[in-house]
Design a protein around this motif. Structure first.
Motif, PDB file in Angstrom:
ATOM      1  N   GLU A 164       0.858  -1.175   0.000  1.00 34.30           N
ATOM      2  CA  GLU A 164       0.000   0.000   0.000  1.00 34.30           C
ATOM      3  C   GLU A 164       0.900   1.232   0.000  1.00 34.30           C
ATOM      4  O   GLU A 164       1.715   1.396   0.900  1.00 34.30           O
ATOM      5  CB  GLU A 164      -0.897   0.024   1.230  1.00 34.30           C
ATOM      6  CG  GLU A 164      -2.078  -0.914   1.159  1.00 34.30           C
ATOM      7  CD  GLU A 164      -3.054  -0.660   2.291  1.00 34.30           C
ATOM      8  OE1 GLU A 164      -4.262  -0.651   2.030  1.00 34.30           O
ATOM      9  OE2 GLU A 164      -2.597  -0.467   3.428  1.00 34.30           O
ATOM     10  N   SER A 175     -10.032  -2.416  -4.760  1.00 29.15           N
ATOM     11  CA  SER A 175      -8.814  -2.370  -3.973  1.00 29.15           C
ATOM     12  C   SER A 175      -8.438  -3.805  -3.630  1.00 29.15           C
ATOM     13  O   SER A 175      -9.289  -4.701  -3.661  1.00 29.15           O
ATOM     14  CB  SER A 175      -9.036  -1.551  -2.703  1.00 29.15           C
ATOM     15  OG  SER A 175      -7.824  -1.359  -2.014  1.00 29.15           O
ATOM     16  N   THR A 223      -5.390  -6.457  -1.341  1.00 32.61           N
ATOM     17  CA  THR A 223      -4.229  -6.605  -0.466  1.00 32.61           C
ATOM     18  C   THR A 223      -3.286  -7.694  -0.973  1.00 32.61           C
ATOM     19  O   THR A 223      -2.233  -7.923  -0.383  1.00 32.61           O
ATOM     20  CB  THR A 223      -4.660  -6.941   0.969  1.00 32.61           C
ATOM     21  OG1 THR A 223      -5.473  -8.124   0.955  1.00 32.61           O
ATOM     22  CG2 THR A 223      -5.463  -5.788   1.567  1.00 32.61           C
ATOM     23  N   ARG A 259      -7.613   0.350  -6.812  1.00 33.71           N
ATOM     24  CA  ARG A 259      -8.409   1.524  -6.449  1.00 33.71           C
ATOM     25  C   ARG A 259      -7.907   2.101  -5.128  1.00 33.71           C
ATOM     26  O   ARG A 259      -7.528   1.368  -4.214  1.00 33.71           O
ATOM     27  CB  ARG A 259      -9.879   1.131  -6.303  1.00 33.71           C
ATOM     28  CG  ARG A 259     -10.824   2.295  -6.041  1.00 33.71           C
ATOM     29  CD  ARG A 259     -12.259   1.797  -5.938  1.00 33.71           C
ATOM     30  NE  ARG A 259     -12.456   0.933  -4.787  1.00 33.71           N
ATOM     31  CZ  ARG A 259     -13.532   0.186  -4.595  1.00 33.71           C
ATOM     32  NH1 ARG A 259     -14.501   0.166  -5.508  1.00 33.71           N
ATOM     33  NH2 ARG A 259     -13.646  -0.559  -3.508  1.00 33.71           N
ATOM     34  N   TYR A 260      -7.906   3.420  -5.035  1.00 38.94           N
ATOM     35  CA  TYR A 260      -7.505   4.079  -3.796  1.00 38.94           C
ATOM     36  C   TYR A 260      -8.390   3.625  -2.632  1.00 38.94           C
ATOM     37  O   TYR A 260      -9.588   3.376  -2.795  1.00 38.94           O
ATOM     38  CB  TYR A 260      -7.645   5.594  -3.925  1.00 38.94           C
ATOM     39  CG  TYR A 260      -6.653   6.281  -4.827  1.00 38.94           C
ATOM     40  CD1 TYR A 260      -5.504   5.643  -5.269  1.00 38.94           C
ATOM     41  CD2 TYR A 260      -6.864   7.605  -5.222  1.00 38.94           C
ATOM     42  CE1 TYR A 260      -4.604   6.289  -6.092  1.00 38.94           C
ATOM     43  CE2 TYR A 260      -5.965   8.271  -6.046  1.00 38.94           C
ATOM     44  CZ  TYR A 260      -4.835   7.593  -6.477  1.00 38.94           C
ATOM     45  OH  TYR A 260      -3.948   8.233  -7.287  1.00 38.94           O
ATOM     46  N   THR A 261      -7.789   3.562  -1.463  1.00 41.34           N
ATOM     47  CA  THR A 261      -8.507   3.259  -0.239  1.00 41.34           C
ATOM     48  C   THR A 261      -8.255   4.374   0.770  1.00 41.34           C
ATOM     49  O   THR A 261      -7.102   4.733   1.013  1.00 41.34           O
ATOM     50  CB  THR A 261      -8.038   1.918   0.366  1.00 41.34           C
ATOM     51  OG1 THR A 261      -8.332   0.867  -0.559  1.00 41.34           O
ATOM     52  CG2 THR A 261      -8.746   1.637   1.687  1.00 41.34           C
ATOM     53  N   ARG A 289      -8.263   5.773   4.570  1.00 45.29           N
ATOM     54  CA  ARG A 289      -8.179   5.271   5.935  1.00 45.29           C
ATOM     55  C   ARG A 289      -7.760   6.414   6.838  1.00 45.29           C
ATOM     56  O   ARG A 289      -6.689   6.979   6.665  1.00 45.29           O
ATOM     57  CB  ARG A 289      -7.201   4.099   6.006  1.00 45.29           C
ATOM     58  CG  ARG A 289      -7.271   3.346   7.313  1.00 45.29           C
ATOM     59  CD  ARG A 289      -6.739   1.922   7.182  1.00 45.29           C
ATOM     60  NE  ARG A 289      -5.380   1.859   6.713  1.00 45.29           N
ATOM     61  CZ  ARG A 289      -5.015   1.345   5.540  1.00 45.29           C
ATOM     62  NH1 ARG A 289      -5.951   0.857   4.705  1.00 45.29           N
ATOM     63  NH2 ARG A 289      -3.757   1.294   5.176  1.00 45.29           N
ATOM     64  N   LEU A 291      -4.785   8.443   2.196  1.00 49.63           N
ATOM     65  CA  LEU A 291      -5.257   7.767   1.002  1.00 49.63           C
ATOM     66  C   LEU A 291      -4.150   6.817   0.544  1.00 49.63           C
ATOM     67  O   LEU A 291      -2.972   7.210   0.489  1.00 49.63           O
ATOM     68  CB  LEU A 291      -5.571   8.798  -0.086  1.00 49.63           C
ATOM     69  CG  LEU A 291      -6.506   8.385  -1.228  1.00 49.63           C
ATOM     70  CD1 LEU A 291      -7.882   8.018  -0.670  1.00 49.63           C
ATOM     71  CD2 LEU A 291      -6.625   9.526  -2.234  1.00 49.63           C
TER      72      LEU A 291
END
Length: 222
Positions: A40, A156, A158, A179-181, A183, A187
């Motif tokens: 990430e 998104s 992992t 895709r952006y996540t 949190r 970002l």
């Protein structure tokens, strides 16, 4: 735009002095394998800068990947006709363009330029021109001195792994963007890197992803 003509000749690696000579032989012949690493990448500053820019996020991601790839010989590797390892002087990104009407994609490529603005001006028309492409390779076969980037902006992830049959002799890295996540206030961009173990070890791939993080954390080049 077409590839530089003629295609540059890769420089053979001096096997007598190469620190990874035994590693290359082991992972190409005795235990041929590729590995994947998914990370990430914090793109908070990068995304904020792009919101103030007319330039395309996808092309900025591709340029950033091409910039860190071109810093390191292990990610510019290929094989000579005799099967010996060699290094391209420069490698260029080949990337996917989605056709929503057909639910298929085309693969196009653009010459890498260390200046992002010049690269963007060359690559942006390709996205528009080939968004309705019906051929897999509308520009013809990509040159041999390219590496692959694909994007999955719908999801998104992992973890992401490509199953390359018999691992082959594909030494160039393959990148997959997600895709952006969001949190908390940050970002993140999921990035999968697929690499032949003959070309690079985990150390090299970790260095590449760390350098990408540094590049995107200070997006003044946009």
């Amino acid at each position: 735009m077409n590839a530089p003509t003629p295609t540059p000749t890769p420089v053979p690696i001096d096997l007598g002095t190469w620190p990874r000579r035994q590693h290359f032989a082991h992972y190409r012949r005795r235990v041929p394998c590729a590995y994947a690493m998914t990370v990430e990448v914090d793109v908070t500053a990068f995304a904020a800068a792009l919101r103030r820019s007319p330039r395309k996020s996808y092309l900025a991601q591709i340029w950033a990947l091409a910039t860190v790839v071109n810093r390191h010989e292990e990610f510019r590797m290929c094989l000579t006709a005799s099967g010996d390892p060699a290094v391209w002087p420069v490698v260029h990104p080949a990337f996917t363009v989605f056709n929503p009407a057909r639910e298929t994609f085309a693969c196009v490529w653009a010459p890498y330029d260390p200046d992002f603005g010049r690269f963007h001006d060359t690559a942006a028309p390709l996205l528009a021109e080939h968004s309705r492409a019906t051929d897999f390779f509308p520009q013809g076969d990509p040159p041999p001195d390219t590496f692959d980037v694909s994007s999955l902006p719908w999801a998104s992830f992992t973890g992401f792994t490509l199953d390359i049959r018999d691992n082959g002799d594909h030494l160039a890295p393959i990148f997959t963007l997600g895709r952006y996540t969001a949190r908390d206030t940050r970002l993140f961009l999921p990035l999968a890197v697929q690499i032949h173990h003959a070309a690079a070890d985990g150390f090299h791939t970790a260095r590449l992803t760390n350098e990408l993080q540094t590049l995107l954390a200070d997006p003044t080049w946009l």
